[in-house]
Design a protein around this motif. Structure first.
Motif, PDB file in Angstrom:
ATOM      1  N   GLU A  28       1.050  -1.154  -0.170  1.00 30.90           N
ATOM      2  CA  GLU A  28      -0.225   0.159   0.048  1.00 30.90           C
ATOM      3  C   GLU A  28       1.160   1.560   0.476  1.00 30.90           C
ATOM      4  N   LEU A  29       0.651   2.095  -0.648  1.00 35.03           N
ATOM      5  CA  LEU A  29       1.634   3.205  -1.484  1.00 35.03           C
ATOM      6  C   LEU A  29       0.139   4.621  -0.650  1.00 35.03           C
ATOM      7  N   VAL A  30       0.716   5.349   0.372  1.00 34.16           N
ATOM      8  CA  VAL A  30      -0.053   6.164   0.696  1.00 34.16           C
ATOM      9  C   VAL A  30       0.746   7.467   0.991  1.00 34.16           C
ATOM     10  N   PRO A  31      -0.190   8.667   0.860  1.00 39.29           N
ATOM     11  CA  PRO A  31       1.336  10.161   1.671  1.00 39.29           C
ATOM     12  C   PRO A  31       1.706   9.428   2.432  1.00 39.29           C
ATOM     13  N   ASP A  32       2.772  10.206   3.176  1.00 39.01           N
ATOM     14  CA  ASP A  32       3.494  10.427   3.878  1.00 39.01           C
ATOM     15  C   ASP A  32       3.484  11.114   5.242  1.00 39.01           C
ATOM     16  N   ARG A  33       3.884  10.333   6.658  1.00 43.93           N
ATOM     17  CA  ARG A  33       3.035  10.432   7.811  1.00 43.93           C
ATOM     18  C   ARG A  33       1.464  10.008   7.925  1.00 43.93           C
ATOM     19  N   VAL A  34       1.265   9.414   7.197  1.00 45.87           N
ATOM     20  CA  VAL A  34      -0.861   9.555   6.591  1.00 45.87           C
ATOM     21  C   VAL A  34      -0.469   7.762   7.293  1.00 45.87           C
ATOM     22  N   ASP A  35      -1.214   7.603   9.014  1.00 50.80           N
ATOM     23  CA  ASP A  35      -0.922   6.133   9.457  1.00 50.80           C
ATOM     24  C   ASP A  35      -2.644   6.275   9.929  1.00 50.80           C
ATOM     25  N   LYS A  36      -3.644   4.976  10.385  1.00 51.70           N
ATOM     26  CA  LYS A  36      -4.237   4.561  11.353  1.00 51.70           C
ATOM     27  C   LYS A  36      -4.223   5.329  12.598  1.00 51.70           C
ATOM     28  N   GLY A  37      -3.238   5.326  13.164  1.00 50.90           N
ATOM     29  CA  GLY A  37      -2.799   5.629  14.440  1.00 50.90           C
ATOM     30  C   GLY A  37      -3.033   7.336  14.455  1.00 50.90           C
ATOM     31  N   ARG A  38      -2.791   7.863  13.370  1.00 53.13           N
ATOM     32  CA  ARG A  38      -3.041   9.376  13.389  1.00 53.13           C
ATOM     33  C   ARG A  38      -4.899   9.911  12.837  1.00 53.13           C
ATOM     34  N   ALA A  39      -4.893   9.254  12.251  1.00 57.68           N
ATOM     35  CA  ALA A  39      -6.605   8.989  11.795  1.00 57.68           C
ATOM     36  C   ALA A  39      -7.308   8.793  13.088  1.00 57.68           C
ATOM     37  N   MET A  40      -7.189   7.646  13.657  1.00 53.84           N
ATOM     38  CA  MET A  40      -7.644   7.315  15.384  1.00 53.84           C
ATOM     39  C   MET A  40      -7.417   8.432  16.360  1.00 53.84           C
ATOM     40  N   ALA A  41      -6.301   9.093  16.376  1.00 60.36           N
ATOM     41  CA  ALA A  41      -5.812  10.105  17.033  1.00 60.36           C
ATOM     42  C   ALA A  41      -6.789  11.254  17.209  1.00 60.36           C
ATOM     43  N   LEU A  42      -7.354  11.808  15.583  1.00 63.80           N
ATOM     44  CA  LEU A  42      -8.349  12.510  14.776  1.00 63.80           C
ATOM     45  C   LEU A  42      -9.672  11.967  15.393  1.00 63.80           C
ATOM     46  N   ILE A  43     -10.522  10.993  15.245  1.00 64.49           N
ATOM     47  CA  ILE A  43     -11.470  10.456  15.386  1.00 64.49           C
ATOM     48  C   ILE A  43     -12.012  11.097  16.996  1.00 64.49           C
ATOM     49  N   ALA A  44     -10.799  10.137  17.446  1.00 61.49           N
ATOM     50  CA  ALA A  44     -11.277  10.553  18.868  1.00 61.49           C
ATOM     51  C   ALA A  44     -11.136  12.033  19.348  1.00 61.49           C
ATOM     52  N   LEU A  45     -10.809  12.400  18.928  1.00 63.67           N
ATOM     53  CA  LEU A  45     -10.380  14.216  19.120  1.00 63.67           C
ATOM     54  C   LEU A  45     -12.087  14.233  19.021  1.00 63.67           C
ATOM     55  N   LEU A  46     -12.673  14.459  18.212  1.00 65.57           N
ATOM     56  CA  LEU A  46     -13.939  14.320  17.297  1.00 65.57           C
ATOM     57  C   LEU A  46     -14.791  14.389  18.304  1.00 65.57           C
TER      58      LEU A  46
END
Length: 275
Positions: free
Chosen positions: A185-203
């Protein structure tokens, strides 16, 4: 106290046949009735992630495309999306196309496949939501360019000997990961499930220390490391299990239902201790 549980999809919430079991649905319903948020955190595209979240009975917010997009599945709104640098995205497609690699090309909110991949995926990927949403383009690079679409993620499978991993890994602004032992899987740099989960938790107003994450693959490591309670599936490789505090049964043995039940039991124990 666990107030949010993030679930990977493939190899975790889905059983080996690609289904969500009734035991998992019941466990998710019990968690939500107890006031615990349950969210999907998957590498799959928006269309599939939203469908599976509804099927499972999860909360509205979810992460998809390996953390490259955070979506409100109820309102059908993409809250945040990260795309690859334009030049790196163009070069990535040049490197991957024409190699008889089974490619899924995620361009913003669109799914694009070349004719070879369409034919291959019709045999190997039995998920109607994907196929109904995917556009077949003879030249995906031209398709994206003509429509001004970004490249958000590339998933490659099937023909490992032809993977241009060294060249892809050298591109600026992107990173490589995997969801199993035979894909990339090729994704943008500094993108991962941990950061996304942190954003959801913040929201949702939930501290990361009050979250749990359940996963089975290398691309789940970031959310396991971010969560207060990381739980690996029994079918996960050793590196993933070592990153977790608990190991659930496999996805063939109702591992997600077990993991959710343990979180709810610990919440009850903690309430009892405080009471």
């Amino acid at each position: 106290m666990i107030r949010l549980i993030a679930l990977d999809l493939d190899g975790t919430l889905l059983d080996p046949a690609g289904r969500i079991t009734q035991a998992s649905k019941d466990a998710i319903a019990r968690a939500r009735a107890a006031g615990v948020r349950v969210v999907l955190n998957t590498g799959r595209p928006i269309q599939e992630a939203v469908w599976f979240a509804r099927e499972a009975g999860c909360d509205a917010l979810l992460s998809c495309l390996g953390g490259a997009a955070v979506v409100d599945g109820v309102r059908g709104e993409t809250l945040r999306r990260w795309d690859m640098p334009e030049e790196s995205g163009r070069r990535a497609l040049e490197l991957c196309l024409g190699r008889e690699i089974e490619l899924m090309i995620f361009a913003g909110e669109e799914i694009v496949v070349d004719p070879f991949s369409k034919e291959s995926l019709s045999r190997t990927y039995p998920f109607p939501i994907f196929h109904s949403a995917a556009v077949v383009a003879e030249d995906p690079r031209a398709y994206l360019e003509e429509r001004g679409l970004p490249l958000t993620k590339v998933h490659g499978d099937w023909n490992q000997a032809r993977y241009p991993l060294e060249e892809l890994g050298a591109l600026p602004g992107v990173q490589l990961t995997a969801s199993n032992d035979h894909d990339f899987e090729l994704v943008p740099d500094r993108v991962d499930k941990g950061r996304a989960m942190a954003l959801i938790a913040l929201l949702y107003g939930v501290p990361l220390g009050e979250t749990a994450a359940v996963g089975d693959s290398d691309n789940d490591l970031s959310m396991l490391r971010a969560a207060g309670l990381p739980i690996a599936m029994g079918n996960a490789p050793a590196a993933v299990r070592e990153a977790a505090q608990r190991t659930a049964p496999s996805n063939q043995e109702e591992g997600v239902a077990w993991a959710i039940s343990r979180c709810l039991e610990e919440n009850e124990w903690e309430r009892g201790e405080k009471g």
